[in-house]
Design a protein around this motif. Structure first.
Motif, short mmCIF file in Angstrom:
data_model
loop_
_atom_site.label_atom_id
_atom_site.label_comp_id
_atom_site.label_asym_id
_atom_site.label_seq_id
_atom_site.Cartn_x
_atom_site.Cartn_y
_atom_site.Cartn_z
N GLU A 87 0.83 -1.21 0.00
CA GLU A 87 0.00 0.00 0.00
C GLU A 87 0.87 1.26 0.00
OE1 GLU A 87 -2.59 -0.27 3.39
OE2 GLU A 87 -3.58 -2.08 2.63
N ILE A 88 1.92 1.25 0.82
CA ILE A 88 2.82 2.40 0.90
C ILE A 88 3.50 2.63 -0.45
CG2 ILE A 88 4.98 3.22 1.91
CD1 ILE A 88 4.05 1.91 4.55
N ASN A 89 3.97 1.55 -1.06
CA ASN A 89 4.66 1.68 -2.35
C ASN A 89 3.72 2.21 -3.43
OD1 ASN A 89 7.16 0.93 -1.38
ND2 ASN A 89 6.85 -1.23 -1.84
N GLU A 90 2.46 1.78 -3.39
CA GLU A 90 1.49 2.29 -4.36
C GLU A 90 1.27 3.79 -4.16
OE1 GLU A 90 -2.02 -0.12 -3.95
OE2 GLU A 90 -1.07 -1.87 -4.86
N ALA A 91 1.19 4.23 -2.92
CA ALA A 91 1.01 5.65 -2.63
C ALA A 91 2.25 6.45 -3.03
CB ALA A 91 0.71 5.86 -1.14
N ARG A 92 3.43 5.87 -2.86
CA ARG A 92 4.67 6.55 -3.24
C ARG A 92 4.80 6.68 -4.76
NH1 ARG A 92 9.36 3.88 -2.05
NH2 ARG A 92 10.56 5.75 -1.64
N GLU A 93 4.29 5.70 -5.49
CA GLU A 93 4.44 5.69 -6.94
C GLU A 93 3.77 6.90 -7.61
OE1 GLU A 93 6.29 3.78 -9.12
OE2 GLU A 93 7.15 3.14 -7.21
N VAL A 94 2.84 7.53 -6.93
CA VAL A 94 2.18 8.71 -7.47
C VAL A 94 3.23 9.79 -7.78
CG1 VAL A 94 0.58 10.59 -6.89
CG2 VAL A 94 0.01 8.24 -6.31
N TYR A 95 4.29 9.82 -6.98
CA TYR A 95 5.33 10.85 -7.12
C TYR A 95 6.47 10.41 -8.03
CZ TYR A 95 2.79 13.02 -3.35
OH TYR A 95 1.80 13.59 -2.60
N ARG A 96 6.37 9.23 -8.63
CA ARG A 96 7.43 8.72 -9.50
C ARG A 96 7.76 9.66 -10.67
NH1 ARG A 96 11.26 4.89 -9.06
NH2 ARG A 96 9.81 3.64 -7.87
N SER A 140 -0.53 22.76 -3.62
CA SER A 140 -1.89 22.50 -4.10
C SER A 140 -2.48 21.37 -3.27
CB SER A 140 -1.87 22.12 -5.58
OG SER A 140 -3.17 21.79 -5.99
N SER A 141 -3.78 21.44 -3.04
CA SER A 141 -4.44 20.36 -2.29
C SER A 141 -4.71 19.16 -3.19
CB SER A 141 -5.74 20.87 -1.67
OG SER A 141 -6.58 21.37 -2.68
N GLU A 142 -4.76 19.39 -4.51
CA GLU A 142 -4.94 18.31 -5.47
C GLU A 142 -3.58 17.68 -5.78
OE1 GLU A 142 -7.70 17.08 -7.10
OE2 GLU A 142 -8.88 18.28 -5.70
N VAL A 143 -3.49 16.37 -5.64
CA VAL A 143 -2.22 15.68 -5.85
C VAL A 143 -1.74 15.83 -7.29
CG1 VAL A 143 -1.05 13.45 -5.78
CG2 VAL A 143 -2.66 14.06 -3.98
N ALA A 144 -2.64 15.67 -8.25
CA ALA A 144 -2.25 15.77 -9.66
C ALA A 144 -1.72 17.17 -9.98
CB ALA A 144 -3.43 15.43 -10.57
N GLU A 145 -2.37 18.17 -9.45
CA GLU A 145 -1.92 19.55 -9.67
C GLU A 145 -0.58 19.80 -8.97
OE1 GLU A 145 -3.43 24.08 -8.70
OE2 GLU A 145 -4.93 22.50 -8.92
N ARG A 146 -0.42 19.24 -7.80
CA ARG A 146 0.83 19.40 -7.07
C ARG A 146 1.98 18.75 -7.84
NH1 ARG A 146 4.40 22.16 -4.14
NH2 ARG A 146 5.61 20.83 -2.77
N ILE A 147 1.74 17.59 -8.41
CA ILE A 147 2.77 16.90 -9.20
C ILE A 147 3.12 17.75 -10.42
CG2 ILE A 147 3.22 14.89 -10.65
CD1 ILE A 147 1.69 13.26 -8.49
N ALA A 148 2.12 18.32 -11.07
CA ALA A 148 2.37 19.18 -12.22
C ALA A 148 3.21 20.39 -11.80
CB ALA A 148 1.06 19.63 -12.85
N ASN A 149 2.89 20.96 -10.64
CA ASN A 149 3.66 22.10 -10.12
C ASN A 149 5.10 21.70 -9.82
OD1 ASN A 149 1.34 23.62 -10.28
ND2 ASN A 149 0.88 23.52 -8.10
N LEU A 150 5.27 20.51 -9.24
CA LEU A 150 6.62 20.03 -8.93
C LEU A 150 7.42 19.83 -10.22
CD1 LEU A 150 5.79 17.45 -6.12
CD2 LEU A 150 7.23 19.47 -5.86
#
Length: 165
Positions: A87-96, A140-150
């Motif tokens: 579960e942790i690895n799946e959550a981490r993969e969002v930031y890959r 950003s509170s949205e993960v997808a938007e935060r990743i785009a910002n990063l």
């Protein structure tokens, strides 16, 4: 490799709870494996030192019963830990994607000395820059938007920093 190191950096900044849980699980799994090994060694020692009929040795039988219960509990914890790790690895993969972009940028920068020796940057310098850029990216509170910002911040600021020399 480098991508995994950068993934740890970004997850540690964005979701420190995941990295703490992952570290705790690694320690827990290690101690459980060590306990299982100790149990196995103790059983083997008792079997090797027993004399006569093994079924008549009450101490050995009691110890085997305790070992079985302990072993089952440890195996149950290890199975739960494996699920939690997944579960942790799946959550981490969002930031890959952020880590992948950082890795690509570093290797592009690492090849710049072929063009001109002036452009030499160490991995430590890049990692320090990468961590700083993660900290200044638009929140950003949205993960997808935060990743785009990063992604945008890391790409733009690394480019500007390297161009500046």
């Amino acid at each position: 490799g480098l991508e995994d190191q950068l993934l740890v950096d970004v997850v540690r900044h964005e979701r420190p709870d995941l990295e703490v849980r992952k570290d705790e699980l690694v320690v827990s799994i290690g101690s459980d494996k060590k306990a299982l090994k100790a149990i196995q060694d103790k059983i083997l020692q008792m079997l090797a030192n027993s004399s006569g009929n093994i079924l008549d040795d009450e101490i050995l039988i009691n110890e085997l019963g305790k070992s079985k219960e302990t072993s089952q509990a440890i195996n149950q914890r290890m199975q739960e830990a494996e699920l939690t790790t997944k579960e942790i690895n799946e959550a981490r993969e969002v930031y890959r994607p952020v880590a992948c972009r950082g890795s690509i940028l570093y290797f592009a920068i690492a090849s710049l000395p072929r063009i001109d020796p002036m452009y030499q940057y160490s991995l430590q310098y890049f990692q320090k820059l990468y961590r700083a850029l993660i900290g200044i990216a638009q929140p950003s509170s949205e993960v997808a938007e935060r990743i785009a910002n990063l992604l945008d911040t890391v790409t733009e600021k690394v480019y500007l920093n390297i161009c500046r020399g």
